[in-house]
Scaffold this active site. Sequence first.
Site, short mmCIF file in Angstrom:
data_model
loop_
_atom_site.label_atom_id
_atom_site.label_comp_id
_atom_site.label_asym_id
_atom_site.label_seq_id
_atom_site.Cartn_x
_atom_site.Cartn_y
_atom_site.Cartn_z
N HIS A 75 -47.56 -6.11 101.88
CA HIS A 75 -46.71 -7.14 101.26
C HIS A 75 -47.01 -7.24 99.77
O HIS A 75 -46.09 -7.17 98.94
CB HIS A 75 -46.92 -8.48 101.96
N HIS B 264 -51.47 -12.11 94.25
CA HIS B 264 -50.83 -13.42 94.34
C HIS B 264 -51.19 -14.20 95.61
O HIS B 264 -51.06 -15.43 95.62
CB HIS B 264 -49.31 -13.32 94.17
N GLU C 4 -54.68 -18.15 98.26
CA GLU C 4 -54.07 -18.93 99.32
C GLU C 4 -54.45 -18.41 100.71
O GLU C 4 -54.69 -19.19 101.62
CB GLU C 4 -52.54 -18.91 99.14
N ASP C 5 -54.50 -17.12 100.85
CA ASP C 5 -54.61 -16.55 102.20
C ASP C 5 -55.91 -15.83 102.54
O ASP C 5 -56.05 -15.29 103.63
CB ASP C 5 -53.44 -15.58 102.44
N ASP D 270 -41.99 -11.90 95.36
CA ASP D 270 -42.61 -12.31 96.62
C ASP D 270 -41.52 -12.71 97.62
O ASP D 270 -41.49 -12.26 98.77
CB ASP D 270 -43.54 -13.50 96.32
N ASP E 4 -11.76 -6.74 94.14
CA ASP E 4 -13.03 -6.15 93.72
C ASP E 4 -13.97 -5.92 94.90
O ASP E 4 -15.17 -5.99 94.76
CB ASP E 4 -13.71 -7.02 92.65
MN MN Z 1 -46.69 -13.56 99.23
#
Ligand code: MN
Length: 565
Positions: A40, A64, A68-69, A130, A251
């Site tokens: 990811h 990133h 957090e993880d 993300d 279009d």
């Molecule tokens: Mn993420």
Amino acid sequence: MTLNEFIKAEPESLTARAYNFAKKAHASQKRKSGEPYFNHVAEVAKTLLDWKLDESSVAAGLLHDVVEDTLVTPEELRQAFGEEITFLVDGVTKLGRIKYRGTAGKVENLRKMIFALSEDLRVVFIKLADRLHNMKTLSALPPVKQKRIAMETEEIYAPIAYRLGMQSLAGELRDLAFPYLYPRESRELQSMAGAEYGAREKYLRNLKPQLEEHLAHHAISPQMIDFRAKRLSSLYQKLLRYNADLEKIYDLVAMRIIVETIEECYAALGVVHQLWPPLPGRIKDFIAMPKPNGYRSLHTTVIGPEEKFVEIQIRTRQMHEENEYGIAAHWIYEQVRTGKADPKTTRELTKEIEWVQQLRRWQEKFREVDSEEFLDSMKIDFFRDRIFAITPHGDVMDLPAGATPVDFAYQIHSDIGNSCVGAKVNDKFTPLDYELHSGDMVHILTQKGKKPSEDWLEFVKTATAHAHIKAALKDKDRRLQSRHAPRFTEFKIVAKDRVGLIKDVSGVFAKSHVNITGIHTGKSPSGNFPVVRIQCPVTDKKQIERLMLKLKRLKEVKEVGYQLT
Ligand code: MN
């Protein structure tokens, strides 16, 4: 160069260090889809590389999710990568806490909050990259989450991408959200328009050689002619406006001519119109008048062979890139790539948020243009002296800088403000005069029947809070006064017992038009005479004296007194 090639070529680079750090940190983690979590963040970094963002952004993209993880702390990140990367990662982490829960009317606040919280546009770019990958892998999540994330993407992130001029990203995000938001419509449209897409593109491909020949004849050699299929989500919106008549969508597939210079754009338009007659009212010059988000191109609809309508878009290579990458293309990219600004000052530059100024310039230019879209895109530019704080339910309150929990409480509802007794900001108890920051989650503690305090007037920043506090204080004053001020008078009449005494006494009040609210009879302390006590709602001294006189005149009355209660 791809991300992997770059890592191999420069193993000591910031990107390579971030790559290895993230790989280690996420080593034991898997995504819901079962693939390694690291995939990811690597995908996010690749996207940022595609958008040609600076190396710090790419590294922050890789990192990133570590705070957090994983068990990595912001301090460890700072030790390993320094202030700038930590700042970017922290920004993305903060944005991750914002959740859209479908509170209509507050959407614009939520978008503004994202900008205010980000401080640096690169944080927004990382968040968008993300989100893009999360949308591509959304099928692995449970349906409830799919719907929420798809809605958030449609309402928040796609419009943000659009305003940053990244239309193809905005379109891609919308298209990815579409099947989750409108599963049935999406399936129907797919089967209805699927074949039509192919047919139209084939038709356009057949026109290409003829067009090329004519352009060459006028000494224009396009860098590229390609075909752009209209996105399903945008087709859906358009069909809603055109009563689902696919024939009227000219279009569905558009032909795009990419040339070198602006002069060639107009020359090519002339050649196209010589070849096929233009449909009146369908020529749009977004070069002279760019869209508010910066989009530039010439558009025309012509009547091609077999009387078929064809949309043709003409633009320069530079416009093409700017239309794809938006702000990223003509601002950060240029600044960093040409070395006009070193990455250290990039943050300062982004703080200036040049695109806001750009929007302002457009505003001045197109003041007369009455376009909803235009107004929409302007709303964003006043977030700098505003702060955006969020309720535990996800409602975003738009407040002036310096606002306090009391302002926040009144913004929710005057009752919440009036009965506010305390506040928790980000789960910590804080004083009521605490200065809120964008992104703060504010929980207001209330107590029924509680009234505002006068000191609040000294620190509140909003006019609403001020007005409500004043009103509530006045109300409180009045009630306090009335509690202490007498509201009733009790007359005490001592008289010799006789028939009709009570009737005569009450007659005095009746004739004076005074209601009696209570009568009580008893004996005087000496026990010789009866005592009548009469309560009535009279507080006026003169009236009391008049009643006293009349009572004294009654037969057999020995003594009259009164008491205010
Ligand atoms: Mn993420």
